[in-house]
Design an enzyme around this catalytic site. Structure first.
Site, PDB file in Angstrom:
ATOM      1  N   GLU A   9     -13.494  33.071  43.220  1.00  0.00           N
ATOM      2  CA  GLU A   9     -14.178  33.220  41.749  1.00  0.00           C
ATOM      3  C   GLU A   9     -15.325  34.475  41.865  1.00  0.00           C
ATOM      4  O   GLU A   9     -15.829  34.475  42.883  1.00  0.00           O
ATOM      5  CB  GLU A   9     -14.772  31.860  41.458  1.00  0.00           C
ATOM      6  CG  GLU A   9     -15.585  31.798  40.284  1.00  0.00           C
ATOM      7  CD  GLU A   9     -16.192  30.586  39.752  1.00  0.00           C
ATOM      8  OE1 GLU A   9     -15.356  29.685  39.381  1.00  0.00           O
ATOM      9  OE2 GLU A   9     -17.388  30.436  39.900  1.00  0.00           O
ATOM     10  N   ARG A  99     -14.688  22.755  29.227  1.00  0.00           N
ATOM     11  CA  ARG A  99     -15.976  22.621  27.944  1.00  0.00           C
ATOM     12  C   ARG A  99     -16.884  23.532  28.179  1.00  0.00           C
ATOM     13  O   ARG A  99     -17.083  24.160  27.233  1.00  0.00           O
ATOM     14  CB  ARG A  99     -16.292  21.042  28.373  1.00  0.00           C
ATOM     15  CG  ARG A  99     -17.142  20.603  27.060  1.00  0.00           C
ATOM     16  CD  ARG A  99     -18.049  19.627  27.299  1.00  0.00           C
ATOM     17  NE  ARG A  99     -18.981  20.137  28.246  1.00  0.00           N
ATOM     18  CZ  ARG A  99     -20.133  19.293  28.570  1.00  0.00           C
ATOM     19  NH1 ARG A  99     -20.020  17.931  28.249  1.00  0.00           N
ATOM     20  NH2 ARG A  99     -20.954  19.670  29.455  1.00  0.00           N
ATOM     21  N   ALA A 117     -14.100  19.878  20.399  1.00  0.00           N
ATOM     22  CA  ALA A 117     -14.945  18.767  20.740  1.00  0.00           C
ATOM     23  C   ALA A 117     -14.803  19.092  22.173  1.00  0.00           C
ATOM     24  O   ALA A 117     -16.017  18.531  22.472  1.00  0.00           O
ATOM     25  CB  ALA A 117     -14.354  17.540  20.178  1.00  0.00           C
ATOM     26  N   ALA A 146     -20.846  11.583  33.589  1.00  0.00           N
ATOM     27  CA  ALA A 146     -20.011  10.456  33.657  1.00  0.00           C
ATOM     28  C   ALA A 146     -20.546   9.067  33.911  1.00  0.00           C
ATOM     29  O   ALA A 146     -21.428   8.949  34.352  1.00  0.00           O
ATOM     30  CB  ALA A 146     -18.840  10.686  35.002  1.00  0.00           C
ATOM     31  N   ASP A 152     -14.116  10.577  36.170  1.00  0.00           N
ATOM     32  CA  ASP A 152     -13.745  11.877  36.215  1.00  0.00           C
ATOM     33  C   ASP A 152     -12.367  12.035  36.453  1.00  0.00           C
ATOM     34  O   ASP A 152     -11.805  12.821  36.251  1.00  0.00           O
ATOM     35  CB  ASP A 152     -14.439  12.357  37.474  1.00  0.00           C
ATOM     36  CG  ASP A 152     -16.175  12.571  37.391  1.00  0.00           C
ATOM     37  OD1 ASP A 152     -16.366  13.372  36.303  1.00  0.00           O
ATOM     38  OD2 ASP A 152     -17.073  12.174  37.951  1.00  0.00           O
ATOM     39  N   GLN A 170     -15.139  21.226  41.675  1.00  0.00           N
ATOM     40  CA  GLN A 170     -16.364  21.489  41.848  1.00  0.00           C
ATOM     41  C   GLN A 170     -16.774  21.678  43.421  1.00  0.00           C
ATOM     42  O   GLN A 170     -15.915  21.000  43.964  1.00  0.00           O
ATOM     43  CB  GLN A 170     -17.503  20.449  41.177  1.00  0.00           C
ATOM     44  CG  GLN A 170     -19.107  21.053  41.508  1.00  0.00           C
ATOM     45  CD  GLN A 170     -19.319  22.308  41.043  1.00  0.00           C
ATOM     46  OE1 GLN A 170     -19.314  22.887  41.724  1.00  0.00           O
ATOM     47  NE2 GLN A 170     -19.918  22.242  39.719  1.00  0.00           N
ATOM     48  N   HIS A 259     -10.254  27.655  47.108  1.00  0.00           N
ATOM     49  CA  HIS A 259     -10.932  28.116  46.197  1.00  0.00           C
ATOM     50  C   HIS A 259     -12.077  28.642  46.518  1.00  0.00           C
ATOM     51  O   HIS A 259     -13.090  27.628  46.555  1.00  0.00           O
ATOM     52  CB  HIS A 259     -10.746  27.704  44.712  1.00  0.00           C
ATOM     53  CG  HIS A 259     -11.060  28.485  43.542  1.00  0.00           C
ATOM     54  ND1 HIS A 259     -10.264  29.575  43.053  1.00  0.00           N
ATOM     55  CD2 HIS A 259     -12.107  28.185  42.906  1.00  0.00           C
ATOM     56  CE1 HIS A 259     -11.055  30.249  42.185  1.00  0.00           C
ATOM     57  NE2 HIS A 259     -12.033  29.459  42.071  1.00  0.00           N
TER      58      HIS A 259
END
Length: 288
Positions: A9, A99, A117, A146, A152, A170, A259
Site C-alpha cells: 500500500e 466507507r 450511506a 463496532a 465486524d 487492518q 499486504h
C-alpha cells in the site's frame, strides 16, 4: 513454508518531497513482483485527485496491477461513480471500496445527503457496473464503532455478499489475532480470501498512537521490547525480527498472501520480504 504472494500500500504524495519518496518506494518494491499495489485516500477524501494521478501513473509507467482506494466520504453517488469510471478509462480494474474516515475533527462519519450511506451500498453500485474486482477492509481487532466483536464479521459478510471478492485486514501485532478472526469468518460462512495487513514498525511511538485511533490492541510485551530496544539502539533490528516472525507464523498457518502497509518507506518491507524468500522478479524499465 511457502513463499507468499505480496502486495503493497502506498500514499499519494502531497508535496514535492513526498512525491520523490513515493516514486523511490515504488521503484524499490515493484521488482518484487507484487500481486497488486493499492493507493489510499486521505481522511475525508482529501487526496482524491492526487490518488487518481498516482494510480494512473503507477499503472501506466510501472506496469503494476493497481487497486485504487475509493470511499463514500463527502461526495455524491454520481461523483463517486464518476471517479470509478475514470479509473476504468485508464485501465485500472481493481478498487478497494471503503466507507472512509471522516474529515479530521468532525467526529463520526456522516453520509453525504446524496451519497452512499456506507461501504455496502458503494460495493453494490460498483459491482453492478461489472468493471471492477472489489476488495474491502476487515478488522481482526474490534472496529472503534463496532457494537461487539462479531459485528465486524457480520459486516464483512454483508460486504462480500454485496459483491466484494476479497478483504484486506487492518494491521495487528500478533498472529493469533488474525487467526481467531479468520476462524470466526469461516464459521460465518465467509469463503472469500482474507489477506492479513502487515505494518512494519518504522517508528514505535507513532505506530502506538495510530493503533489507539483504529482500535488495534497493543501487546504489553511488544511495548516493553521496543522500550528496551530504544535504550540499546536496536529498534531497526527488533522491527525486522518482529515483522518477519509475525509473517512466518501466518505462513505456517496456511496464509498465502501478505499486504504490507509501507507508509511510503520501502526498506523495512523490502527487508522482510527478502527474509521470507521473496527475490526480485522483474527489472524496471526507464520511467517516461
Amino acid at each position: 513454508m511457502i513463499t507468499p504472494n505480496v502486495s503493497f500500500e502506498f500514499f499519494p504524495p502531497q508535496s514535492l518531497e513526498a512525491s520523490f519518496r513515493l516514486w523511490e518506494t515504488v521503484k524499490i518494491l515493484a521488482p518484487l513482483g507484487p500481486n497488486f499495489v493499492s493507493v489510499t485516500y486521505g481522511a475525508g477524501g482529501t487526496t482524491r485527485t492526487l490518488t487518481h494521478d498516482a494510480v494512473a501513473t503507477i499503472h501506466k509507467h510501472y506496469g503494476l496491477n493497481v487497486a485504487a482506494h475509493l470511499t463514500c466520504v463527502d461526495a455524491t453517488r454520481e461523483e463517486t461513480l464518476e471517479i470509478a469510471e475514470q479509473y476504468a478509462e485508464v485501465g485500472v480494474t481493481e478498487i478497494v471500496a471503503l466507507r472512509g474516515d471522516p474529515p479530521k475533527d468532525t467526529g463520526r462519519f456522516t453520509a453525504h445527503p446524496d451519497g452512499f450511506a456506507d461501504s455496502v451500498e458503494l460495493i453494490e453500485a460498483l459491482a453492478k457496473t461489472g468493471k471492477f474486482k472489489l476488495r474491502v477492509g476487515a478488522y481482526p481487532d474490534r472496529h472503534p464503532e463496532a457494537a461487539c466483536d462479531n459485528s465486524d464479521v457480520d459486516y464483512l459478510k454483508r460486504k462480500i455478499d454485496a459483491g466484494a471478492t476479497s478483504a484486506i485486514t487492518q494491521f495487528f501485532f500478533e498472529a493469533d489475532t488474525f487467526l481467531r478472526f479468520r476462524d470466526r469468518c469461516v464459521d460465518a460462512g465467509i469463503t472469500a480470501p482474507i489477506i492479513p495487513g502487515i505494518l512494519p514498525i518504522e517508528n514505535w511511538s507513532g505506530v502506538k498512537k495510530f493503533a489507539t485511533r483504529c482500535g488495534t490492541k497493543v501487546p504489553q510485551w511488544l511495548d516493553k521490547s521496543f522500550a528496551t530496544a530504544q535504550r540499546d539502539g536496536r529498534e531497526d533490528l527488533l522491527a525486522t525480527t518482529v515483522c518477519t516472525g509475525l509473517c512466518t507464523r501466518l505462513l505456517e498457518e496456511g496464509v498465502e498472501d501478505l499486504h504490507f502497509y509501507t507508509l511510503n518507506k520501502p526498506y523495512l518491507s523490502h527487508e522482510v520480504a527478502h527474509a521470507l524468500g521473496i527475490s526480485p522478479k522483474v527489472t524496471l524499465q526507464n520511467v517516461a
